[in-house]
Design an enzyme around this catalytic site. Structure first.
Site, PDB file in Angstrom:
ATOM      1  N   LYS A 127       0.823  -1.203   0.000  1.00 54.43           N
ATOM      2  CA  LYS A 127       0.000   0.000   0.000  1.00 54.43           C
ATOM      3  C   LYS A 127       0.862   1.261   0.000  1.00 54.43           C
ATOM      4  CE  LYS A 127      -2.191   0.478   3.838  1.00 54.43           C
ATOM      5  NZ  LYS A 127      -1.755   1.710   4.516  1.00 54.43           N
ATOM      6  N   THR A 128       1.821   1.295   0.894  1.00 55.08           N
ATOM      7  CA  THR A 128       2.709   2.449   0.985  1.00 55.08           C
ATOM      8  C   THR A 128       3.528   2.592  -0.289  1.00 55.08           C
ATOM      9  OG1 THR A 128       2.883   1.991   3.337  1.00 55.08           O
ATOM     10  CG2 THR A 128       4.437   3.561   2.431  1.00 55.08           C
ATOM     11  N   ASP A 153      -4.298   8.166   2.909  1.00 56.75           N
ATOM     12  CA  ASP A 153      -3.886   6.828   3.340  1.00 56.75           C
ATOM     13  C   ASP A 153      -4.811   6.358   4.463  1.00 56.75           C
ATOM     14  OD1 ASP A 153      -2.383   4.565   3.521  1.00 56.75           O
ATOM     15  OD2 ASP A 153      -0.758   5.471   4.671  1.00 56.75           O
ATOM     16  N   GLU A 154      -4.887   5.069   4.692  1.00 54.33           N
ATOM     17  CA  GLU A 154      -5.688   4.503   5.798  1.00 54.33           C
ATOM     18  C   GLU A 154      -7.113   5.053   5.788  1.00 54.33           C
ATOM     19  OE1 GLU A 154      -4.329   2.158   7.466  1.00 54.33           O
ATOM     20  OE2 GLU A 154      -2.196   2.551   7.772  1.00 54.33           O
ATOM     21  N   GLN A 157      -9.082  -3.633   8.006  1.00 56.76           N
ATOM     22  CA  GLN A 157      -8.174  -3.112   9.032  1.00 56.76           C
ATOM     23  C   GLN A 157      -8.719  -1.870   9.721  1.00 56.76           C
ATOM     24  OE1 GLN A 157      -3.820  -3.382   8.137  1.00 56.76           O
ATOM     25  NE2 GLN A 157      -4.526  -3.944   6.104  1.00 56.76           N
ATOM     26  N   ARG A 211       0.890  -8.533  10.796  1.00 61.68           N
ATOM     27  CA  ARG A 211       2.156  -7.810  10.957  1.00 61.68           C
ATOM     28  C   ARG A 211       3.335  -8.755  10.771  1.00 61.68           C
ATOM     29  NH1 ARG A 211       0.571  -3.901   9.209  1.00 61.68           N
ATOM     30  NH2 ARG A 211      -1.286  -5.145   8.923  1.00 61.68           N
TER      31      ARG A 211
END
Length: 671
Positions: free
Chosen positions: A49-50, A240-241, A271, A625
DNA sequence: CTGACCCTTCCCAAG
DNA sequence: GAAGGGTCAG
């Protein structure tokens, strides 16, 4: 109007060409090179994503968009910083002209320029939760509302209610009815207090965290010229997010984007873990309803985790009803090791096991930096901290307390805040109460005396603090401290101009605070170091207001956001809550206290299924994670000082899974 | 009126 | 395990 940026200037010839096709997979590439307009990118955990967002920004720059036309909104300042750094490395453009940061920091930036349009004066102060609570206490005390005898919400709870109302944009009565039914009948008093609090903030020229969002929204709504200006400036907005944005943030984005602007939001509904502070998953679920022309991209290849970890994560999240169905595929080959399920005899056995296993992994060559212990609540880490300390295993922890929220940091800042904003009642009170012999009552009298002086109201500081403060009546016992305070303040503003931040800190420290601190705190040495660190950090700012803003917007005490000295680059195991682990990854992840009632938290599952589903998403975040190894640990018995021993069951998030997704480790008895 | 002392209570997550 | 609240001596 979306413009066709593909027709604009090619990249500067000095920049190395980015091989977009080679550096991105097909799905990522499609999102990165998406045409202008509105775009939703659903990016599964670990799917890059980043990476995608970073390349999108680079791609815009490559295609002639100017850095200052891009606005990148992220969840933490650290995320923004990292992304902009990576963009800088890619395109060699001047990323300092890019606008990137959290909603709060961007809101603050807009307000620093324009707060006067809303009736505030220049140099407003930012209040944290504690300041907010202090101010609300005085508001309640002066409101004439009788809070004795009945169950009236305390200032802290009021703050929480107002905050939630701001962030969800819900009317107060509805909010009380749904989330605080036991206060519903107090609606009139609470409404009145909300108004009084608002007035008080304006009067003292202070903004709380939520104002950093509500006020910019008001600014854009009430001032069409500003709306137009910023809509024009921010031609490309990236968020983002997005799954963790709330209604208010959504409004802010919609205003800035305008009816037909260029907006790309990236997120993963699986998430979404912040509904308790007003985040609204429907922002992402219903994105296409608000933007009917939106294009949707999905990125569904997970590069992070081994298939064994991913299978467990997928199986877990499948138990949730409300979600966009995704098909998250593992890119990595199988590891040949299942996630470990580790029941232990007690909390201390759990700590011991984790420490032991960390040492073993280190022996095998894994770096401490690649290991993390995640938990649901901060206090779950207590035993482990002691265990790691006694075994000499280096660790860094993100505690619940933020750097700025520590008493000694706030004390020093209070002097600066008051010197710069002479209406700042909360800071004044905090400052004068440090003087021996001054308590709440004297502080009140002094504040009223101060308000009668010209300087308190004047736009520009006239004369010296000491000329105004010295004549004021103070208790005999406090005389010396008071005079010293007045002279110290004189040093902060010289000829009507503020000194530099390090100069200010030095004056405060040497003038009054060092003596106070040594008398007051057991660990004065530690705190002195903090102040020194604060001073070092402040030296990169020339404007004290900017320094104070940054300080307020920093997050956890020991996160990368801390104004840390460079030396602290030692390898260390990370201890953090699952919430703060969002967006991060490690080779080995230990989840501890994965027991029912702890994770999921008992209170979170009381009511509806929604609470349980959010807990499950948090579990999903925890599990995803891990890159290579995952350990799910729980103690079978919880020793509690108060209630004695309590038997624990494994988390329902474990027991609801097919048993063959993990391997049970039997280490009980040996720990 | 301040500040020291003791007791109770309450702990979920954060910019 | 600390922080808020109540009590009381100086």
């Amino acid at each position: 109007m979306p413009r066709d940026y593909t027709l604009h200037t090619p990249p500067r010839p000095t920049a190395p060409r980015i091989e977009y096709r080679a550096e991105l997979n097909e799905q990522q590439h499609a999102a990165v090179t998406a045409p202008p307009g509105q775009t939703l990118v659903i990016a599964g955990a670990g799917s890059g994503k980043t990476h995608t967002l970073t390349y999108r920004v680079a791609w815009l720059l490559d295609n002639g968009v100017l850095p200052e036309q891009i606005l990148l909104l992220t969840f933490t300042n650290k995320a923004a910083r990292e992304m902009l750094e990576r963009v800088g490395a890619l395109v060699q453009a001047d990323t300092s002209r890019l606008w990137g940061g959290t909603f709060h920091s961007i809101g603050n930036k807009l307000l620093r320029w324009n707060a006067e349009r809303l009736g505030y004066r220049k140099g407003f102060s930012i209040m944290d939760r504690e300041d907010q609570k202090d101010l609300l206490e005085t508001v309640v005390a002066n409101s004439g509302i009788d809070t004795k005898g009945i169950r009236f919400p305390k200032a802290e709870v009021l703050g929480e209610i107002f905050s939630l109302a701001d962030n969800t944009c819900e009317p107060l009565d509805e909010l009380l009815a749904t989330r605080y039914p036991y206060f519903a009948e107090l609606i009139d008093d609470i409404t009145k207090l909300r108004g009084l609090y608002q007035e008080k903030k304006l009067e003292t020229n202070c903004m709380d965290f939520d104002d950093l969002l509500t006020q910019p929204v008001r600014l854009l709504r009430e001032h069409p010229d500003l709306l137009e200006r910023y809509q024009r400036q921010f031609e490309f907005i990236l968020v983002d997010e997005y799954q963790d944005t709330n209604r208010l943030q959504c409004e802010f984005i919609e205003l800035l984007t305008g009816p037909d602007g260029n907006l790309m939001v990236v997120g993963d509904d699986a998430q979404s873990i912040y509904s308790w502070r007003g985040a609204d998953v429907t922002n992402i679920l219903n994105f296409h309803k608000h933007w009917p022309k939106a294009r949707v991209f999905k990125i569904e290849v997970n590069y992070r985790s081994v298939p064994e970890v991913l299978s467990l994560a997928n199986a877990s999240i499948a138990n949730n009803r409300a979600q966009i169905r995704k098909n998250l595929q593992a890119a990595r080959p199988e590891k040949g090791m299942l996630p470990a399920l580790v029941p232990l005899d007690s909390g201390s056995a759990q700590a011991s096991f984790v420490a032991q296993r960390i040492l073993e992994l280190a022996d095998e060559g894994m770096s401490y930096d690649e290991m993390a212990v995640l938990y649901r609540a901060h206090f779950h880490s207590m035993e482990l901290q002691m265990e790691l300390t006694s075994r000499g295993i280096p660790f860094q922890i993100t505690s619940g307390l933020r750097f700025f929220e520590q008493a000694h940091i706030k004390d020093v800042a209070a002097f600066m805040k008051f010197a710069l904003n002479r209406q700042d009642e909360v800071s004044f009170m905090r400052m004068v109460k440090l003087i021996p012999g001054v308590g709440g009552a004297s502080a009140n009298k002094l504040w009223n005396a101060w308000l009668k002086t010209e300087a308190a109201r004047a736009e520009v500081m006239v004369g010296k603090f000491s000329d105004l403060l010295l004549p004021m009546p103070v208790p005999k016992k406090a005389r010396e401290g008071w005079d010293q305070l007045a002279y110290t303040l004189d040093e902060l503003i010289v000829d009507g101009k503020p000194a530099t931040p390090p100069e200010m800190i030095r004056s405060i420290y040497e003038g009054v605070y060092q003596d106070y601190m040594r008398a007051k705190f057991k660990n004065a040495d530690q705190r002195e170091q903090d102040i020194e660190q604060l001073s070092n950090y402040s030296s990169r700012f020339t404007d004290p207001l900017e320094f104070l803003s940054q300080l307020s917007l920093l997050s956890g005490v020991d996160t990368g956001d801390k104004p840390a000295p460079e030396e602290q680059e030692k390898e260390a195991v990370t201890l953090t809550t699952a919430h703060q682990a969002k967006g991060l990854e490690w080779q080995a992840v230990f989840a501890i206290w994965v027991a029912d009632g702890m994770f999921p938290h008992a209170r979170a599952v009381e009511g509806s299924d929604q609470g349980l589903e959010e807990e499950r998403r948090l579990f999903y975040v925890t599990v995803t994670r891990a890159k290579d190894e995952l350990y799910l640990c729980y103690p079978v018995v919880n020793h509690q000082a108060r209630d004695g021993d309590i038997l624990m069951r494994p988390s329902r998030f474990i027991s609801e899974l097919p048993a063959d997704l993990m391997e049970k480790w039997n280490v009980r008895g040996g720990w």
